[in-house]
Write a protein that holds these residues in place. Structure first.
Motif, short mmCIF file in Angstrom:
data_model
loop_
_atom_site.label_atom_id
_atom_site.label_comp_id
_atom_site.label_asym_id
_atom_site.label_seq_id
_atom_site.Cartn_x
_atom_site.Cartn_y
_atom_site.Cartn_z
N LEU A 49 -2.46 36.35 -50.62
CA LEU A 49 -2.28 37.07 -51.87
C LEU A 49 -3.56 37.79 -52.28
O LEU A 49 -3.55 38.96 -52.69
CB LEU A 49 -1.83 36.10 -52.96
N GLU A 54 -1.26 41.73 -51.99
CA GLU A 54 0.09 41.50 -52.48
C GLU A 54 0.65 40.29 -51.76
O GLU A 54 0.21 39.96 -50.66
CB GLU A 54 0.97 42.73 -52.23
N VAL A 91 1.80 39.03 -59.99
CA VAL A 91 0.41 39.44 -60.21
C VAL A 91 0.33 40.28 -61.48
O VAL A 91 1.06 41.26 -61.63
CB VAL A 91 -0.11 40.24 -59.00
N ALA A 121 -0.10 44.60 -60.84
CA ALA A 121 0.06 44.25 -59.43
C ALA A 121 -0.16 45.47 -58.55
O ALA A 121 -0.80 45.38 -57.48
CB ALA A 121 1.45 43.66 -59.20
N GLU A 122 0.36 46.62 -58.95
CA GLU A 122 0.20 47.83 -58.15
C GLU A 122 -1.26 48.24 -58.05
O GLU A 122 -1.74 48.61 -56.97
CB GLU A 122 1.04 48.97 -58.75
N TYR A 124 -3.88 46.30 -58.34
CA TYR A 124 -4.63 45.35 -57.52
C TYR A 124 -4.37 45.59 -56.03
O TYR A 124 -5.30 45.55 -55.22
CB TYR A 124 -4.24 43.92 -57.88
N ALA A 125 -3.12 45.86 -55.66
CA ALA A 125 -2.80 46.13 -54.26
C ALA A 125 -3.56 47.37 -53.77
O ALA A 125 -4.11 47.38 -52.65
CB ALA A 125 -1.29 46.31 -54.09
#
Length: 605
Positions: A49, A54, A91, A121-122, A124-125
């Motif tokens: 993760l 992700e 996330v 989350a997007e 961070y990815a």
């Protein structure tokens, strides 16, 4: 990989309440052991993760327990920290930190600095993707798609070569079989000269070719549409000519009118035949009723005759035992009207009258059933006659329809010949539809691809021979003693020989053998790359459940011993693995390299 911290609140049968667990990972081989469903795989998935950007296969219920995940690693000798915030199993944001040493990344310490932050989350990815590609000097992997564009595979595709899939998976390296990604990962991790450029040029060439095909298909579709329009115009001409001709040549009634008559008569005939079948069934029932009544009347009459006959008898002895009938019994018979033989009552004259009435009723029933049978027979004859008449009329209407259609077909052929002549004249002056011209860039790109591939083949021939030999050595050390030779090419296609005999490619091997070959391939990449000074693999290898996929106890022990030896011989290699067998690492790994539960059947965190 240096440190992993999990924080949150656990719910479920394994325990409830908050938790805050930190795990240290020394260099070399590190194994998490414990019973099934006790958090071993979660350690690897939590690392994935953070480092992948992700989730990969993090269980939803476990993800819902987590509130924060911290992961500290060294990337090319630079201490780096990944911080992930979790909310409701997803996330919610994160950050990437850097420091001069790993100790400075521990919460509460000073000296760390934020490199990237993300609020979703997007984000961070995307942050992890850009960061890892930059720090590892990797480039996105490009693959042409059929629609003419280029699909970009980024860090998540590379990560599949760190966290190996299960043995049954068909990919040798990485998680994706399509688009030749396994071969591209192989060439990139071996740092072959021109490999990255070849990948981009191939993708550009394939995309150009796909666009050319798409353009050709679009022009062909447009040509089909134009042809269809011309055909519609020609059909209109044929129809007008046909209508004009049919008005002079067809019979008085049109084929459509005759067809309507046929349809109507066919429906009426079906109804008449159904009525006929019903009348026939009623006629059979009436006949059966009449026959039943006649039999009842005859039986009754025969019974009456027999009664009268036997009533007039004056037996002198019992017909059964031949004992004489006494005179006093005959006297009682006259007085009590009871039979002198059986003592049963003898019918009086009023019973005789009742018998006559019963016979009259039966005779009346016979007469009524005979009338019903006659009526049913008359209805049957009417239904049969109606069906016969309609059948004859239907045959006449069908004959008329055939005549009308034959006349229409004669006129249609004439009109079609005239229309074809006009169409041929019109098409002779229409320009032909050409397919899309060949893109001149395709020839240039194809020539460049050939040039780069020739250079790559020459530079990699000896390298891939060495790589195949190293994979074979490792495979034998992992328990595949029958392997005599392994060959691998730039497409990551393996050819396995066992006992000197060809044993097929990677997908032809058993799941347990695939697991061993996949590990051997990645380790061979690292070892050959280290010897030649060309490796770009990050040096982290994660394996879930070392004894999965038919790996027996002795094989698992040999596999673990071989991994320990490979890690000792390969500077910078760290292997993280798991096992439900808590005795497996004993005597093979130092105590600090074993992550075990504090008590029997307890969770790891």
């Amino acid at each position: 990989m240096a440190r992993l911290r999990l924080r949150g609140s656990k719910a479920g049968p394994q325990g409830t309440g908050p938790f805050d667990a930190t795990f240290a990972f020394p260099s070399g081989v590190v194994m998490a052991v414990g019973a099934n469903l006790r958090g071993k795989t979660t350690l690897l998935e939590a690392i994935a993760l953070c480092l992948r950007g992700e989730p990969r296969e993090l269980q939803r219920d476990v993800a819902a327990w987590l509130s924060d995940v911290e992961c500290d690693v060294e990337i090319n000798g630079r201490p780096t920290g990944f911080r992930v915030a979790m909310r409701d199993g997803a996330v919610a944001g994160g950050a990437i930190l850097e420091a001069d040493d790993l100790a400075s990344l521990i919460p509460g310490s000073s000296g760390s600095r934020s490199v990237l932050t993300a609020g979703s989350a997007e984000e961070y990815a995307r942050a992890v993707d850009a960061f890892m590609l930059d720090r590892l000097s990797l480039e996105p992997l490009l693959a042409a798609i059929k629609t003419g564009g280029v699909q970009t595979h980024r860090w998540a595709s590379y990560f599949g070569a760190l966290y190996l899939p299960a043995g049954r998976d068909s990919a040798l390296i990485g998680e994706t079989v399509m688009a030749g990604l396994a071969g591209r990962l192989l060439t990139v991790f071996l740092d072959l000269p021109g490999a990255a450029l070849l990948t981009r040029v191939k993708a550009a060439r394939d995309a150009a070719r796909n666009r050319t095909k798409e353009d050709a298909a679009a022009q062909a579709a447009a040509a089909v549409a134009r042809n269809a329009r011309r055909e519609q115009l020609e059909a209109l001409d044929r129809a007008r000519a046909g209508l004009d001709h049919l008005s002079r040549r067809l019979p008085a009634r049109s084929a459509s009118a005759a067809a309507a008559d046929v349809t109507a008569l066919a429906g009426r005939l079906a109804d008449a035949e159904a009525d006929w079948a019903g009348a026939s069934a009623l006629c059979r029932q009436a006949r059966a009723a009449r026959q039943h009544d006649e039999r009842a009347l005859n039986d009754y009459r025969e019974s009456a005759v027999a009664w009268a006959l036997f009533h007039g008898l004056d037996p002198a002895a019992c017909p059964r035992c031949e004992a004489p009938v006494a005179a006093e019994r005959k006297a009682r018979e006259a007085e009590s009207h009871a039979c002198a033989v059986c003592a049963q009552p003898i019918a009086a004259d009023d019973n005789v009258e009742a018998a006559r009435e019963a016979e009259d009723e039966l005779a009346a029933a016979v007469e009524a059933s005979s009338r019903a049978e006659a009526a049913a027979l008359e209805a049957l004859e009417r239904a049969q006659a109606e069906a016969a008449e309609l059948s004859e009329r239907l045959a006449e209407a069908e004959a008329e329809l055939r005549q009308a259609r034959e006349a229409a077909e004669v006129d249609e052929r004439t009109s079609l010949e005239l229309a074809v002549a006009r169409a041929e004249g019109a098409l002779a002056v229409l320009p032909k539809d050409d397919l899309a011209p060949v893109d001149p860039a395709d020839a240039v790109l194809a020539a460049l691809v050939k040039e780069l591939e020739d250079d790559l083949v020459e530079a990699s021939r000896e390298l891939f021979d060495e790589l195949g030999e190293e994979i074979a050595v490792l495979a034998r050390s992992f328990g595949m003693e029958s392997v005599t030779e392994i060959r691998i090419n730039r497409s990551a296609a393996l050819k396995v020989a066992k006992g000197g005999t060809e044993a097929g490619g990677f997908s032809a091997q058993s799941p347990g053998e695939r697991l061993r070959l996949r590990i051997a391939t990645v380790l061979a990449l690292l070892r050959v790359g280290h010897r030649r000074g060309i490796a770009t693999h990050p040096g982290l290898l994660m394996l879930d459940s070392l004894k999965a996929e038919e790996v027996q106890d002795s094989d698992a022990a040999a596999l673990l011993d071989a991994l320990v030896g490979a890690a000792a011989d390969t500077p910078g290699l760290q292997v993280l693995t798991t096992s439900a067998d808590q005795s497996l690492p004993l005597g093979r790994l130092p105590q600090d390299a074993v992550i075990a539960p504090t008590g029997h059947d307890e969770p790891l965190w």
